[in-house]
Design a protein around this motif. Sequence first.
Motif, PDB file in Angstrom:
ATOM      1  N   SER A  14     -19.129 -76.594 -41.139  1.00 21.31           N
ATOM      2  CA  SER A  14     -18.817 -77.014 -39.792  1.00 21.31           C
ATOM      3  C   SER A  14     -17.941 -78.250 -39.837  1.00 21.31           C
ATOM      4  O   SER A  14     -17.803 -78.907 -40.858  1.00 21.31           O
ATOM      5  CB  SER A  14     -20.082 -77.193 -38.959  1.00 21.31           C
ATOM      6  N   GLN A  15     -17.320 -78.500 -38.697  1.00 22.94           N
ATOM      7  CA  GLN A  15     -16.297 -79.515 -38.625  1.00 22.94           C
ATOM      8  C   GLN A  15     -16.793 -80.654 -37.751  1.00 22.94           C
ATOM      9  O   GLN A  15     -17.330 -80.439 -36.681  1.00 22.94           O
ATOM     10  CB  GLN A  15     -15.068 -78.858 -38.005  1.00 22.94           C
ATOM     11  N   LEU A  16     -16.614 -81.852 -38.235  1.00 20.64           N
ATOM     12  CA  LEU A  16     -17.145 -83.018 -37.547  1.00 20.64           C
ATOM     13  C   LEU A  16     -16.061 -84.083 -37.537  1.00 20.64           C
ATOM     14  O   LEU A  16     -15.452 -84.346 -38.558  1.00 20.64           O
ATOM     15  CB  LEU A  16     -18.347 -83.510 -38.358  1.00 20.64           C
ATOM     16  N   SER A  17     -15.814 -84.691 -36.361  1.00 20.13           N
ATOM     17  CA  SER A  17     -14.803 -85.753 -36.334  1.00 20.13           C
ATOM     18  C   SER A  17     -15.420 -87.057 -35.882  1.00 20.13           C
ATOM     19  O   SER A  17     -16.241 -87.079 -34.974  1.00 20.13           O
ATOM     20  CB  SER A  17     -13.676 -85.410 -35.369  1.00 20.13           C
ATOM     21  N   VAL A  18     -15.004 -88.119 -36.538  1.00 21.80           N
ATOM     22  CA  VAL A  18     -15.377 -89.446 -36.076  1.00 21.80           C
ATOM     23  C   VAL A  18     -14.138 -89.991 -35.390  1.00 21.80           C
ATOM     24  O   VAL A  18     -13.099 -90.172 -36.015  1.00 21.80           O
ATOM     25  CB  VAL A  18     -15.785 -90.367 -37.238  1.00 21.80           C
ATOM     26  N   LYS A  19     -14.250 -90.197 -34.096  1.00 19.88           N
ATOM     27  CA  LYS A  19     -13.093 -90.600 -33.308  1.00 19.88           C
ATOM     28  C   LYS A  19     -13.011 -92.118 -33.227  1.00 19.88           C
ATOM     29  O   LYS A  19     -14.035 -92.791 -33.174  1.00 19.88           O
ATOM     30  CB  LYS A  19     -13.224 -90.032 -31.884  1.00 19.88           C
ATOM     31  N   HIS A  20     -11.799 -92.601 -33.187  1.00 23.02           N
ATOM     32  CA  HIS A  20     -11.545 -94.039 -32.984  1.00 23.02           C
ATOM     33  C   HIS A  20     -12.131 -94.933 -34.068  1.00 23.02           C
ATOM     34  O   HIS A  20     -12.773 -95.931 -33.769  1.00 23.02           O
ATOM     35  CB  HIS A  20     -12.077 -94.499 -31.615  1.00 23.02           C
ATOM     36  N   VAL A  21     -11.895 -94.601 -35.326  1.00 24.03           N
ATOM     37  CA  VAL A  21     -12.352 -95.523 -36.375  1.00 24.03           C
ATOM     38  C   VAL A  21     -11.246 -96.549 -36.619  1.00 24.03           C
ATOM     39  O   VAL A  21     -10.066 -96.225 -36.517  1.00 24.03           O
ATOM     40  CB  VAL A  21     -12.713 -94.801 -37.695  1.00 24.03           C
ATOM     41  N   PRO A  22     -11.631 -97.784 -36.940  1.00 22.26           N
ATOM     42  CA  PRO A  22     -10.620 -98.814 -37.162  1.00 22.26           C
ATOM     43  C   PRO A  22      -9.702 -98.439 -38.325  1.00 22.26           C
ATOM     44  O   PRO A  22     -10.145 -97.862 -39.320  1.00 22.26           O
ATOM     45  CB  PRO A  22     -11.439-100.063 -37.501  1.00 22.26           C
ATOM     46  N   ASP A  23      -8.407 -98.737 -38.192  1.00 23.12           N
ATOM     47  CA  ASP A  23      -7.453 -98.405 -39.240  1.00 23.12           C
ATOM     48  C   ASP A  23      -7.344 -99.576 -40.208  1.00 23.12           C
ATOM     49  O   ASP A  23      -6.420-100.361 -40.143  1.00 23.12           O
ATOM     50  CB  ASP A  23      -6.087 -98.122 -38.612  1.00 23.12           C
TER      51      ASP A  23
ATOM     52  N   LEU B  74     -18.178 -80.086 -43.583  1.00 28.24           N
ATOM     53  CA  LEU B  74     -19.418 -80.191 -44.349  1.00 28.24           C
ATOM     54  C   LEU B  74     -20.255 -78.935 -44.143  1.00 28.24           C
ATOM     55  O   LEU B  74     -19.942 -78.116 -43.286  1.00 28.24           O
ATOM     56  CB  LEU B  74     -20.190 -81.453 -43.967  1.00 28.24           C
ATOM     57  N   LYS B  75     -21.292 -78.791 -44.936  1.00 32.68           N
ATOM     58  CA  LYS B  75     -22.166 -77.630 -44.797  1.00 32.68           C
ATOM     59  C   LYS B  75     -22.890 -77.702 -43.465  1.00 32.68           C
ATOM     60  O   LYS B  75     -23.352 -78.759 -43.066  1.00 32.68           O
ATOM     61  CB  LYS B  75     -23.200 -77.618 -45.923  1.00 32.68           C
ATOM     62  N   ARG B  76     -23.001 -76.545 -42.800  1.00 33.41           N
ATOM     63  CA  ARG B  76     -23.696 -76.522 -41.514  1.00 33.41           C
ATOM     64  C   ARG B  76     -25.089 -77.100 -41.608  1.00 33.41           C
ATOM     65  O   ARG B  76     -25.549 -77.820 -40.728  1.00 33.41           O
ATOM     66  CB  ARG B  76     -23.793 -75.092 -40.982  1.00 33.41           C
ATOM     67  N   GLU B  77     -25.767 -76.799 -42.732  1.00 30.76           N
ATOM     68  CA  GLU B  77     -27.156 -77.257 -42.872  1.00 30.76           C
ATOM     69  C   GLU B  77     -27.249 -78.781 -42.985  1.00 30.76           C
ATOM     70  O   GLU B  77     -28.320 -79.348 -42.784  1.00 30.76           O
ATOM     71  CB  GLU B  77     -27.801 -76.583 -44.092  1.00 30.76           C
TER      72      GLU B  77
END
Length: 587
Positions: free
Chosen positions: A442-451, A491-494
């Motif tokens: 599955s796909q997971l995004s962390v939005k707005h992380v400091p650059d 990452l793995k769904r589990e």
Amino acid sequence: MSLIVQKFGGTSVGDVDRIKAVAKRIACSKDAGHDLVIVVSAMGHTTDELTSLAQSISMNPAQREMDMLLSTGEQVSIALLAMALNELGVPAVSMTGSQVGIVTESAHGRARILEIRTDRLQSLIQEGQVVVVAGFQGTSLSSFGTAEITTLGRGGSDTTAVALAAALEADSCEIYTDVSGVLTTDPRKVKDARLMDEVSCDEMLELASLGAEVLHPRAVEIARNYGVEIMVGSSSSNEKGTKLTSSSKRSLGREGLELGRPVDGVELLENQAVIALSHLPDRPGIAAHLFEVLSKGNVNVDLIIQSTHEGNSNDIAFTISESDLTKAKSLINDILISIGGKISSDTGMSKLSISGAGIMGRPGIAASLFDTISRAGINLRLIATSEVKVSCVIDAKYGSKALREVSETFELNDSQIFLNPIQTVNSDSPEVRGLALDCDQSQLSVKHVPDSPGTAASLCLAMADAGISLDAIVQSERQHNDGSRDISFILKREDRRKADLALAPLLAQWAGTNLEEGMPIVKVSAVGAGMRVRAGTAAKMFRALADCEINIAMIATSEIRISCVIPEQYADKALQAVHNGFNLGLV
Ligand code: ASP
Ligand code: MG
């Protein structure tokens, strides 16, 4: 005369007739003059049956008792096979893991092999005996110094066989199973999947989900590290199976056969340029068109990253050799005139990569690479990850510093450090050897992380500490108005729920960040060592998908793998299309 290790899986010794057939097969090899060590699994579904037997008594049995129980499965099959061989007049003797000196860690249920004391085996072989060894088990010392039975984890007989071949320096290792070898892709999904004659261990590891059903990945790792040549084929036919090759050859060190350092090389490739395209239309065919034009212009693209969508447009970044930059830019500018989008480029970049068997399966390694680089104050421009390689693109002026720090972190010596290595690929190595489909991701995004240096590293460290293996890590090209970026993971769904917990403390530190789960996806990967030296491989894959109107959500490539993340419902169609696209099918 050669020494051969042969392994027969559970189905191959599933009943008395099959055991007799296997014995005949072994007798023929013996007649041909070979010295033989045989490894067998438990008969048929024995291990599953023993497991449910245990569960009918206790839902939480002690791991020690589980090992005691499960190891009996293999003990039955070795004894029966030795008897069958004796019936045929072949001198044979059966041995448990502890009798042959397979010494493991003490972790019950998943012990890794530390060493194999081969003296007893060697002298039996000298006497002309066929030694029949129980797979999947070993022996460790308990905290009181007494011997304990351990098992290596499900599917562990392959590991026993390849480890024995490494320790005995056998001439070859033959794995007999119920399939004909390694196929170009899953034959249940693609009817014309074909048997591969040959595949390298690195390619096999990259094809993880495809390869794992045929050969346990831990066995492939051992083969890769110690240069064991493996033949995988069917136990019920005489047809040639698939040959697994490995170019590296480590000697057995003191660190433990399966515990040797996972990272065994670092390289720096200089004179790289990054081209970043943003605000491209999000529709099938854009990536295909772009990379086809580059390939016709003979621009060999190395890493390609496409991050998750922002609104309804896409960003794609890729690396090329600096000398191709002017040509590539003018080709792309022509395309952007008609489709829209922005281009930017950076020259003076270097790609730093670490390599080793099964890197991504060990969550701490990529994290500690990123951590080392960010501690040195160096920003990661692009990240590319795969089973056998993790690369990052950095500013060239930090190249030698990064190389130094990274070799220190992974304790590499001079012979393991490469500066601008020349790409040599066997001329008969195809651009794509096979395709894998991963459906449990599955796909997971962390939005707005400091650059800033260290964000990717801290995200990865948090995941690694929670034992989560990441499959791909993609940093967005586009920056939000406040300068922040998004980082996406596969990452793995589990592991999805574990990831929430692991990331929570970090998200709390960074104001304005949030976690977003992507749509249900699958990942299609094309793997082949030949793609390193050929232009246009990625373009072919994107074209095959575009021709079926499949939109690509995310692209992540590595040296010998191109992975496209696509909506779940197109899985089978995509696999077939890409298989056709590379002409992998039966001719
Ligand atoms: N019998 C064990 C299992 O079923 C080991 C093996 O077959 O490789 O997992
Ligand atoms: Mg197996």
